[in-house]
Each structure stands twice: as structure tokens, then as C-alpha cells.
Write a protein that holds these residues in place. Sequence first.
Motif, PDB file in Angstrom:
ATOM      1  N   TYR A 294       0.726  -1.263  -0.154  1.00 67.54           N
ATOM      2  CA  TYR A 294      -0.112  -0.015  -0.088  1.00 67.54           C
ATOM      3  C   TYR A 294       0.914   1.126  -0.037  1.00 67.54           C
ATOM      4  O   TYR A 294       1.753   1.272   0.726  1.00 67.54           O
ATOM      5  CB  TYR A 294      -0.822   0.159   1.142  1.00 67.54           C
ATOM      6  CG  TYR A 294      -2.149   1.086   1.336  1.00 67.54           C
ATOM      7  CD1 TYR A 294      -3.081   0.867   0.450  1.00 67.54           C
ATOM      8  CD2 TYR A 294      -1.796   2.286   2.030  1.00 67.54           C
ATOM      9  CE1 TYR A 294      -4.286   1.782   0.493  1.00 67.54           C
ATOM     10  CE2 TYR A 294      -2.755   3.168   1.959  1.00 67.54           C
ATOM     11  CZ  TYR A 294      -3.759   3.086   1.058  1.00 67.54           C
ATOM     12  OH  TYR A 294      -4.908   4.180   0.979  1.00 67.54           O
ATOM     13  N   PRO A 295       0.715   2.194  -0.912  1.00 67.38           N
ATOM     14  CA  PRO A 295       1.462   3.329  -0.961  1.00 67.38           C
ATOM     15  C   PRO A 295       1.153   4.218   0.192  1.00 67.38           C
ATOM     16  O   PRO A 295       0.128   4.658   0.478  1.00 67.38           O
ATOM     17  CB  PRO A 295       0.997   3.837  -2.184  1.00 67.38           C
ATOM     18  CG  PRO A 295      -0.347   3.645  -2.564  1.00 67.38           C
ATOM     19  CD  PRO A 295      -0.419   2.147  -1.851  1.00 67.38           C
ATOM     20  N   VAL A 296       2.271   4.779   0.935  1.00 65.13           N
ATOM     21  CA  VAL A 296       2.333   5.790   2.002  1.00 65.13           C
ATOM     22  C   VAL A 296       3.296   6.790   1.647  1.00 65.13           C
ATOM     23  O   VAL A 296       4.194   6.909   0.771  1.00 65.13           O
ATOM     24  CB  VAL A 296       2.795   5.251   3.399  1.00 65.13           C
ATOM     25  CG1 VAL A 296       1.705   3.919   3.590  1.00 65.13           C
ATOM     26  CG2 VAL A 296       4.198   4.631   3.171  1.00 65.13           C
ATOM     27  N   PRO A 297       2.963   8.131   2.414  1.00 62.09           N
ATOM     28  CA  PRO A 297       3.639   9.374   1.829  1.00 62.09           C
ATOM     29  C   PRO A 297       5.321   9.018   2.492  1.00 62.09           C
ATOM     30  O   PRO A 297       5.624   8.159   3.268  1.00 62.09           O
ATOM     31  CB  PRO A 297       3.122  10.460   2.680  1.00 62.09           C
ATOM     32  CG  PRO A 297       1.746  10.150   3.137  1.00 62.09           C
ATOM     33  CD  PRO A 297       1.846   8.451   3.155  1.00 62.09           C
ATOM     34  N   ASP A 298       6.257   9.712   2.016  1.00 66.04           N
ATOM     35  CA  ASP A 298       7.654   9.716   2.110  1.00 66.04           C
ATOM     36  C   ASP A 298       7.788   9.555   3.594  1.00 66.04           C
ATOM     37  O   ASP A 298       8.750   9.074   4.127  1.00 66.04           O
ATOM     38  CB  ASP A 298       8.191  10.453   1.420  1.00 66.04           C
ATOM     39  CG  ASP A 298       8.378  10.189  -0.050  1.00 66.04           C
ATOM     40  OD1 ASP A 298       7.930   9.042  -0.525  1.00 66.04           O
ATOM     41  OD2 ASP A 298       8.380  11.055  -1.057  1.00 66.04           O
ATOM     42  N   ASP A 299       7.353  10.497   4.340  1.00 67.15           N
ATOM     43  CA  ASP A 299       7.535  10.797   5.819  1.00 67.15           C
ATOM     44  C   ASP A 299       6.755  10.079   6.749  1.00 67.15           C
ATOM     45  O   ASP A 299       6.559  10.149   7.854  1.00 67.15           O
ATOM     46  CB  ASP A 299       7.171  12.199   6.034  1.00 67.15           C
ATOM     47  CG  ASP A 299       5.851  12.692   5.914  1.00 67.15           C
ATOM     48  OD1 ASP A 299       5.222  11.955   4.988  1.00 67.15           O
ATOM     49  OD2 ASP A 299       5.534  14.118   6.433  1.00 67.15           O
ATOM     50  N   THR A 301       5.660   5.512   7.624  1.00 63.48           N
ATOM     51  CA  THR A 301       5.514   4.107   7.547  1.00 63.48           C
ATOM     52  C   THR A 301       4.052   3.636   7.468  1.00 63.48           C
ATOM     53  O   THR A 301       3.142   4.288   7.541  1.00 63.48           O
ATOM     54  CB  THR A 301       6.240   3.639   8.729  1.00 63.48           C
ATOM     55  OG1 THR A 301       5.336   3.572  10.027  1.00 63.48           O
ATOM     56  CG2 THR A 301       7.429   4.244   9.082  1.00 63.48           C
ATOM     57  N   LEU A 302       3.992   2.368   7.051  1.00 62.55           N
ATOM     58  CA  LEU A 302       2.832   1.701   6.704  1.00 62.55           C
ATOM     59  C   LEU A 302       2.128   1.482   8.210  1.00 62.55           C
ATOM     60  O   LEU A 302       0.749   2.139   8.362  1.00 62.55           O
ATOM     61  CB  LEU A 302       3.012   0.587   6.348  1.00 62.55           C
ATOM     62  CG  LEU A 302       1.591  -0.478   6.097  1.00 62.55           C
ATOM     63  CD1 LEU A 302       0.692   0.240   5.140  1.00 62.55           C
ATOM     64  CD2 LEU A 302       1.892  -1.816   5.827  1.00 62.55           C
ATOM     65  N   ASP A 303       2.493   1.518   9.257  1.00 65.52           N
ATOM     66  CA  ASP A 303       2.027   1.368  10.491  1.00 65.52           C
ATOM     67  C   ASP A 303       1.582   2.759  10.998  1.00 65.52           C
ATOM     68  O   ASP A 303       0.371   2.842  11.447  1.00 65.52           O
ATOM     69  CB  ASP A 303       3.137   1.019  11.693  1.00 65.52           C
ATOM     70  CG  ASP A 303       3.269  -0.644  11.281  1.00 65.52           C
ATOM     71  OD1 ASP A 303       2.598  -1.331  10.716  1.00 65.52           O
ATOM     72  OD2 ASP A 303       4.451  -1.223  11.934  1.00 65.52           O
ATOM     73  N   THR A 304       2.314   3.894  10.644  1.00 65.22           N
ATOM     74  CA  THR A 304       1.988   5.263  11.230  1.00 65.22           C
ATOM     75  C   THR A 304       0.980   5.741  10.217  1.00 65.22           C
ATOM     76  O   THR A 304       0.049   6.481  10.953  1.00 65.22           O
ATOM     77  CB  THR A 304       3.172   6.094  11.308  1.00 65.22           C
ATOM     78  OG1 THR A 304       3.681   6.285   9.814  1.00 65.22           O
ATOM     79  CG2 THR A 304       4.417   5.856  12.280  1.00 65.22           C
ATOM     80  N   TRP A 305       0.959   5.526   9.145  1.00 66.21           N
ATOM     81  CA  TRP A 305      -0.040   6.216   8.208  1.00 66.21           C
ATOM     82  C   TRP A 305      -1.297   5.306   8.332  1.00 66.21           C
ATOM     83  O   TRP A 305      -2.372   6.009   8.444  1.00 66.21           O
ATOM     84  CB  TRP A 305       0.366   5.569   6.632  1.00 66.21           C
ATOM     85  CG  TRP A 305      -0.403   6.491   5.764  1.00 66.21           C
ATOM     86  CD1 TRP A 305      -1.168   5.666   4.687  1.00 66.21           C
ATOM     87  CD2 TRP A 305      -0.779   7.723   5.375  1.00 66.21           C
ATOM     88  NE1 TRP A 305      -1.700   6.536   3.942  1.00 66.21           N
ATOM     89  CE2 TRP A 305      -1.607   7.678   4.319  1.00 66.21           C
ATOM     90  CE3 TRP A 305      -0.476   8.912   6.153  1.00 66.21           C
ATOM     91  CZ2 TRP A 305      -2.125   9.100   4.036  1.00 66.21           C
ATOM     92  CZ3 TRP A 305      -0.860  10.062   5.710  1.00 66.21           C
ATOM     93  CH2 TRP A 305      -1.773  10.234   4.435  1.00 66.21           C
ATOM     94  N   ILE A 306      -1.487   4.074   8.570  1.00 65.81           N
ATOM     95  CA  ILE A 306      -2.742   3.351   8.727  1.00 65.81           C
ATOM     96  C   ILE A 306      -3.387   3.742  10.221  1.00 65.81           C
ATOM     97  O   ILE A 306      -4.449   3.923  10.490  1.00 65.81           O
ATOM     98  CB  ILE A 306      -2.612   1.709   8.731  1.00 65.81           C
ATOM     99  CG1 ILE A 306      -2.331   1.505   7.012  1.00 65.81           C
ATOM    100  CG2 ILE A 306      -3.899   1.180   9.309  1.00 65.81           C
ATOM    101  CD1 ILE A 306      -2.000  -0.031   6.944  1.00 65.81           C
TER     102      ILE A 306
END
Length: 306
Positions: A294-299, A301-306
Amino acid sequence: MSTSSRFVHLHVHTEFSMVDSTIRVPAKPDQADPKKAKQPNLLSRSVEMKAPALAVTDLNNMFALVKFYKAAEGVGIKPIAGADLLITEDGQDPWRMTLLCRDREGYLSLSRLLTRAWMEGHRNEGGVAVHPQWLKDGCQNLFALAGRHSLAGRLASEGRHDLAEQQLADWQRVFGDGLHLELTRTGRDGEESFNQFALMAAGQRGLPVVATNDVRFLSPDDFDAHEARVCISTGRVLDDPKRPREYSREQYLKTPEQMAELFADIPDAIDNTLALAERCNVEMRLGTYFLPNYPVPDDETLDTWI
């Protein structure tokens, strides 16, 4: 060789074929044990029959596969993955081909075809249907059963045997030795005429024939409940004199002995079911999750974004 070890059911619908089956798949592997099953189910009945293998071929889906795979392996029955696929082009009435997975690559091929069917396929009263070219392009490591509901079967039933044979020739070029002709004897109109055509075509083209019972319920007593389910799915009532009657009381999970007796004059059709079952070897990787990237912003991680 005992009769029970010679025959394998290769065409079975379960409760996951919402429109036309009442056969339950056990929710837990131990419920496949006849001594523990509160009610008969697909696996407990197969254990009683001493079935060496079994295929589930639900209409346009493989939703039952994980439950079926776990339960079958738990009682020593070889699980065979497959599905009935509806096919159409240019607005024609869909026709059906039964597909069985040779191995993991075949499972992936069938998964892709079913996904494409639901996302891009032609929609009709029977669900969704793929274009025949999609199947030709994506049939790697799949076996095919062409029966009376195939396009060749439809053409043969109309007396257009030349066109039916051409259809078989076309699909034989696609599937090679993976194409089989399906014979049934369930008392439905057109079965014997198709069987005669199929036996002739099999001899001419060197195609193997396999016997199936196009199974929709466990026992003859389940036929009325099955018909009620069909009526619910099609929006009809049981006493409607005009409703289609496409099924017969004979489409139950017959014992290998019953099937061998039914096809005593065509023993190859029984033996070929076991030969085909031996060529189907899908190993499922259960308990491992394969999540999409799943694509996430550069700043993030997958865990922090979700």
C-alpha cells in the motif's frame, strides 16, 4: 482395485454456489469426521464413502476452498480445487466449462480468471461470464471438463455436430491433453444424446471421457430443499408451472459403487476420474498473510499511516 478407489467426484457444487446447492462444507476440520458431525456434510459423507479425493467446483467462485482444503486434509481426502466458469461473447447465452487446478500455477490462473470475471465480465441472471479469449489466454495449468452445458454440448443438442466438433478441436488446441469430455446420467433431457456425441468425438479426437454426477445435494431426500433454494435465488415459487426445471433428483453425492454401476458400460469414464484426480496437486499456503504494497507518504511508515 476397489470400486471406491477408482471413482472420484470431480463436479460438485456447495452452499457457496448460492443459486443451486444445499451441500454444507464443515466449518471445522473435526466436523468432517462422521462420528463428530452433528449433521451430514460434504466431507463426512465422503469419508463414509472412502473417497480418495474430491473436487469442489462452485459456480464462478472458490470461496469454499480454504474450509474445504482444511477439512479434506484433516480426514485424509485429497482436495481438488476448481470452479464452474460461465463463458460468453457477443451477447450470446452463457455456456459453462468446469475447470480444475493442476497445481499452484493453475490455482493462480483460475483466481485471475474469476477476478476478471467479477470486475470486467459480462453480467447476466446467472452471475458473470468471461470472454472465451480470456480463458484461452489465461488457462495455464488448468484442466477442463466440457459437458452438455458447454458450447459444444449446446451445438450437439441442436444437431449441429460439425460445429460442435469444431468447438472441441478449438479447445483441444488450447488445453491439449487437459481437455476432458464430461458424461452424466442424471435423467435430464439431452444427456444421452450428448453422451453419444461425446463418445464419438472422444474416439475421433483422442479425448478422455470422465463420469460425473453434477452434484448439487447430498442425498435424494434433499432434492425438495434444493428446489426451494433455486426458486429463492430466481425469484420464483415451487408450484409455478412455468419455472425452469433444470435439475433432477439424481444429482446427489452417489457412492463410487453407484457411479460404477451407472457407467458399467463405459468403465474408462470411471477410471479416468481417478487418473485426472492424481494429476491435480494444489498445495495451499495457509496461515500466512499476503498484504498489498500500500502506498504511503515519504515521511510515514505503513504502521503510522494506517
